[in-house]
Design a protein around this motif. Structure first.
Motif, PDB file in Angstrom:
ATOM      1  N   TRP A  38       0.810  -1.207   0.000  1.00 22.92           N
ATOM      2  CA  TRP A  38       0.000   0.000   0.000  1.00 22.92           C
ATOM      3  C   TRP A  38       0.854   1.273   0.000  1.00 22.92           C
ATOM      4  CZ3 TRP A  38      -4.617   0.712  -1.547  1.00 22.92           C
ATOM      5  CH2 TRP A  38      -5.662  -0.179  -1.278  1.00 22.92           C
ATOM      6  N   ALA A  39       2.160   1.156   0.272  1.00 25.65           N
ATOM      7  CA  ALA A  39       3.002   2.336   0.491  1.00 25.65           C
ATOM      8  C   ALA A  39       2.906   3.384  -0.618  1.00 25.65           C
ATOM      9  CB  ALA A  39       4.453   1.910   0.707  1.00 25.65           C
ATOM     10  N   PRO A  40       2.886   3.028  -1.916  1.00 26.87           N
ATOM     11  CA  PRO A  40       2.826   4.070  -2.950  1.00 26.87           C
ATOM     12  C   PRO A  40       1.504   4.830  -2.992  1.00 26.87           C
ATOM     13  CG  PRO A  40       3.628   1.982  -3.849  1.00 26.87           C
ATOM     14  CD  PRO A  40       3.050   1.692  -2.508  1.00 26.87           C
ATOM     15  N   PHE A  41       0.490   4.338  -2.275  1.00 26.88           N
ATOM     16  CA  PHE A  41      -0.856   4.904  -2.394  1.00 26.88           C
ATOM     17  C   PHE A  41      -1.261   5.683  -1.145  1.00 26.88           C
ATOM     18  CE2 PHE A  41      -0.483   0.830  -4.595  1.00 26.88           C
ATOM     19  CZ  PHE A  41      -0.763   1.211  -5.901  1.00 26.88           C
ATOM     20  N   CYS A  63      -7.005   2.591  -6.930  1.00 25.97           N
ATOM     21  CA  CYS A  63      -6.010   3.569  -6.487  1.00 25.97           C
ATOM     22  C   CYS A  63      -4.863   3.610  -7.477  1.00 25.97           C
ATOM     23  CB  CYS A  63      -5.461   3.204  -5.112  1.00 25.97           C
ATOM     24  SG  CYS A  63      -6.621   3.452  -3.749  1.00 25.97           S
ATOM     25  N   VAL A  64      -4.404   4.818  -7.807  1.00 27.85           N
ATOM     26  CA  VAL A  64      -3.327   5.001  -8.771  1.00 27.85           C
ATOM     27  C   VAL A  64      -2.257   5.906  -8.183  1.00 27.85           C
ATOM     28  CG1 VAL A  64      -2.704   5.834 -11.076  1.00 27.85           C
ATOM     29  CG2 VAL A  64      -4.924   4.741 -10.705  1.00 27.85           C
ATOM     30  N   SER A  65      -1.010   5.496  -8.300  1.00 29.59           N
ATOM     31  CA  SER A  65       0.135   6.307  -7.890  1.00 29.59           C
ATOM     32  C   SER A  65       1.138   6.326  -9.025  1.00 29.59           C
ATOM     33  CB  SER A  65       0.792   5.718  -6.638  1.00 29.59           C
ATOM     34  OG  SER A  65       2.028   6.332  -6.367  1.00 29.59           O
ATOM     35  N   SER A  66       1.630   7.507  -9.381  1.00 27.17           N
ATOM     36  CA  SER A  66       2.603   7.610 -10.463  1.00 27.17           C
ATOM     37  C   SER A  66       3.671   8.634 -10.098  1.00 27.17           C
ATOM     38  CB  SER A  66       1.921   8.027 -11.768  1.00 27.17           C
ATOM     39  OG  SER A  66       2.827   7.956 -12.852  1.00 27.17           O
ATOM     40  N   ILE A  67       4.918   8.188 -10.130  1.00 28.48           N
ATOM     41  CA  ILE A  67       6.053   9.032  -9.767  1.00 28.48           C
ATOM     42  C   ILE A  67       6.990   9.152 -10.959  1.00 28.48           C
ATOM     43  CG2 ILE A  67       8.068   9.261  -8.264  1.00 28.48           C
ATOM     44  CD1 ILE A  67       6.517   7.619  -6.179  1.00 28.48           C
ATOM     45  N   SER A  68       7.391  10.374 -11.253  1.00 29.03           N
ATOM     46  CA  SER A  68       8.409  10.615 -12.272  1.00 29.03           C
ATOM     47  C   SER A  68       9.590  11.303 -11.612  1.00 29.03           C
ATOM     48  CB  SER A  68       7.859  11.497 -13.399  1.00 29.03           C
ATOM     49  OG  SER A  68       8.886  11.870 -14.299  1.00 29.03           O
ATOM     50  N   GLY A  69      10.788  10.818 -11.896  1.00 29.22           N
ATOM     51  CA  GLY A  69      11.968  11.379 -11.254  1.00 29.22           C
ATOM     52  C   GLY A  69      12.390  12.723 -11.801  1.00 29.22           C
ATOM     53  N   ASP A  86       4.822  13.501  -7.902  1.00 30.57           N
ATOM     54  CA  ASP A  86       4.138  12.363  -7.279  1.00 30.57           C
ATOM     55  C   ASP A  86       2.640  12.575  -7.400  1.00 30.57           C
ATOM     56  OD1 ASP A  86       3.126  10.346  -5.691  1.00 30.57           O
ATOM     57  OD2 ASP A  86       3.887  11.160  -3.803  1.00 30.57           O
ATOM     58  N   LEU A  87       2.042  11.845  -8.318  1.00 32.62           N
ATOM     59  CA  LEU A  87       0.592  11.908  -8.533  1.00 32.62           C
ATOM     60  C   LEU A  87      -0.086  10.758  -7.808  1.00 32.62           C
ATOM     61  CD1 LEU A  87      -1.991  12.918 -10.200  1.00 32.62           C
ATOM     62  CD2 LEU A  87      -1.468  10.956 -11.658  1.00 32.62           C
ATOM     63  N   GLN A  88      -1.186  11.053  -7.112  1.00 32.37           N
ATOM     64  CA  GLN A  88      -2.041  10.002  -6.583  1.00 32.37           C
ATOM     65  C   GLN A  88      -3.495  10.400  -6.785  1.00 32.37           C
ATOM     66  OE1 GLN A  88      -1.022   7.976  -2.936  1.00 32.37           O
ATOM     67  NE2 GLN A  88       0.998   8.948  -2.903  1.00 32.37           N
ATOM     68  N   ALA A 105      -8.433  15.418  -1.593  1.00 34.15           N
ATOM     69  CA  ALA A 105      -9.054  16.690  -1.234  1.00 34.15           C
ATOM     70  C   ALA A 105      -8.128  17.874  -1.443  1.00 34.15           C
ATOM     71  CB  ALA A 105      -9.538  16.648   0.218  1.00 34.15           C
ATOM     72  N   GLY A 106      -6.832  17.710  -1.180  1.00 35.52           N
ATOM     73  CA  GLY A 106      -5.911  18.832  -1.289  1.00 35.52           C
ATOM     74  C   GLY A 106      -5.206  18.946  -2.622  1.00 35.52           C
ATOM     75  N   GLY A 107      -5.503  18.081  -3.572  1.00 34.59           N
ATOM     76  CA  GLY A 107      -4.839  18.114  -4.871  1.00 34.59           C
ATOM     77  C   GLY A 107      -4.131  16.808  -5.159  1.00 34.59           C
ATOM     78  N   ALA A 108      -4.064  16.447  -6.417  1.00 37.08           N
ATOM     79  CA  ALA A 108      -3.571  15.125  -6.791  1.00 37.08           C
ATOM     80  C   ALA A 108      -2.057  15.039  -6.885  1.00 37.08           C
ATOM     81  CB  ALA A 108      -4.179  14.705  -8.127  1.00 37.08           C
ATOM     82  N   LEU A 109      -1.385  16.137  -7.201  1.00 35.80           N
ATOM     83  CA  LEU A 109       0.040  16.071  -7.482  1.00 35.80           C
ATOM     84  C   LEU A 109       0.872  16.871  -6.499  1.00 35.80           C
ATOM     85  CD1 LEU A 109       2.168  15.035  -9.611  1.00 35.80           C
ATOM     86  CD2 LEU A 109       1.948  17.269 -10.674  1.00 35.80           C
ATOM     87  N   ILE A 110       1.897  16.240  -5.955  1.00 35.28           N
ATOM     88  CA  ILE A 110       2.940  16.947  -5.222  1.00 35.28           C
ATOM     89  C   ILE A 110       4.128  17.034  -6.171  1.00 35.28           C
ATOM     90  CG2 ILE A 110       4.539  16.871  -3.287  1.00 35.28           C
ATOM     91  CD1 ILE A 110       2.436  15.373  -1.720  1.00 35.28           C
ATOM     92  N   ALA A 111       4.508  18.245  -6.553  1.00 38.18           N
ATOM     93  CA  ALA A 111       5.553  18.410  -7.553  1.00 38.18           C
ATOM     94  C   ALA A 111       6.590  19.409  -7.073  1.00 38.18           C
ATOM     95  CB  ALA A 111       4.957  18.894  -8.878  1.00 38.18           C
ATOM     96  N   ALA A 112       7.840  19.096  -7.327  1.00 34.82           N
ATOM     97  CA  ALA A 112       8.915  20.024  -7.005  1.00 34.82           C
ATOM     98  C   ALA A 112       8.855  21.222  -7.948  1.00 34.82           C
ATOM     99  CB  ALA A 112      10.264  19.332  -7.123  1.00 34.82           C
ATOM    100  N   SER A 113       8.963  22.429  -7.406  1.00 31.21           N
ATOM    101  CA  SER A 113       9.012  23.623  -8.249  1.00 31.21           C
ATOM    102  C   SER A 113      10.303  23.635  -9.046  1.00 31.21           C
ATOM    103  CB  SER A 113       8.920  24.888  -7.386  1.00 31.21           C
ATOM    104  OG  SER A 113       7.681  24.950  -6.721  1.00 31.21           O
ATOM    105  N   ALA A 114      10.228  24.172 -10.253  1.00 32.56           N
ATOM    106  CA  ALA A 114      11.388  24.230 -11.134  1.00 32.56           C
ATOM    107  C   ALA A 114      11.952  25.645 -11.157  1.00 32.56           C
ATOM    108  CB  ALA A 114      11.004  23.809 -12.545  1.00 32.56           C
TER     109      ALA A 114
END
Length: 310
Positions: A38-41, A63-69, A86-88, A105-114
């Motif tokens: 369950w960790a990625p979700f 449940c869907v989790s997708s990470i791009s480096g 990190d999309l969930q 509820a707070g948004g699907a993607l946690i993304a590092a600012s560029a």
């Protein structure tokens, strides 16, 4: 019924490879530490009404989790590399290969600012216009020069095609987004794109991932006969070269919009921009036999998720 459900889940798995960076961006809710498979979700919206209502007979909660480096986005003549995303999301599949995407509820993607290469100097300078030159001359302070860019979703995704993820030629989803440019001199309301005039991303697979699968217990522990199934897609590349980019708004209280647009070559027509995500790692989890859990499959998925909380 079960064959149709399996085909739907297969299309969902492939389709979400390209969804990994763009479905929704925002300040996400706090992640929960989960056990084992369950960790990625850890942000899956299992308690959202649409997920809980999935009966397992006609509608299936996933449940869907997708990470791009890492990745790259080009807007006009400015190319920006970016880091981890990190999309969930949750997905409710329906008959006839239709589906509904459910964001946390707070948004699907946690993304590092560029960081924009060259900062504000790169965005606006040099210039023959006195007011812009005056701004450029103040940029000896590194903190004033630094510009960060963050992708944010606006409105709702549309045109989602589950089975498009099986190939490399068909857009999987249309995602309206904007780019937030953050800098002390630009202010906190400087955007490229808006809810009324968004950037419309239509990502598709550029390369296909390696696929593996396993089963596990409700608490996340491994079990080849477990009630839950997980499919992993590793190493895909996604891209889009078809989107147009509108001009900037709200930069320097609107007084610097034209300066950003001029140096960055915005607005930019379709074919002059691109986005690419590298080494996407996507995981999809659902009840292995949702029909057997009907009519409470969505509620049961939520119970399993909560039982894995550390």
């Amino acid at each position: 019924m079960r064959a149709t459900s399996n085909r739907t889940r297969l299309g969902l798995v492939a389709g979400f490879t390209a969804l990994g960076a763009f479905a929704s961006v925002g300040s996400a809710t706090a992640a929960t530490n989960l056990n084992g498979n369950w960790a990625p979700f850890n942000r899956c919206p299992v308690d959202a009404p649409a997920m809980l209502a999935a009966d397992g007979g006609t509608d299936t909660a996933v449940c869907v989790s997708s990470i791009s480096g890492s990745g790259t986005i080009k807007l006009g003549n400015t190319t920006v590399p970016f880091g981890k995303s990190d999309l969930q999301v949750g997905v409710v599949t329906h008959p006839n290969n239709q589906s509904t995407v459910v964001s946390p509820a707070g948004g699907a993607l946690i993304a590092a600012s560029a960081n924009i290469p060259g900062g504000l100097l790169g965005l606006m300078c040099p210039s023959s216009v006195p007011v812009v030159t005056a701004v450029c001359n103040t940029l000896t302070d590194v903190s004033l020069n630094k510009v960060t860019a963050t992708i944010e979703s606006v409105n709702s995704p549309s045109d989602f095609k589950l089975l498009a993820g099986l190939g490399t030629t068909t857009p999987i989803i249309q995602l309206p987004v904007r780019i937030h440019l953050d800098n002390p001199l630009l202010g906190d309301k400087c955007y490229i794109g808006s809810s009324s005039n968004p950037i419309l991303l239509r990502p598709q697979n550029k390369t296909l991932p390696a696929v593996s699968s396993n089963q596990f217990n409700g608490d996340g522990s491994d079990n080849p006969e477990g009630v839950l199934g997980r499919i992993s897609l590793i190493g895909a590349t996604q891209h889009d070269t078809t989107f147009a980019v509108p001009g900037a708004t709200g930069c320097g209280l609107g007084l610097l919009n034209w300066a950003v647009n001029l140096k960055t070559a915005l607005p930019a027509a379709s074919g002059t921009n691109f986005v690419q995500l590298n080494n996407a790692q996507t995981h999809v989890a659902t009840i292995q036999d949702p029909g057997a859990a009907a009519p409470n499959a969505g509620k049961l998925l939520s119970e399993y998720w909560h039982s894995a909380v550390k």
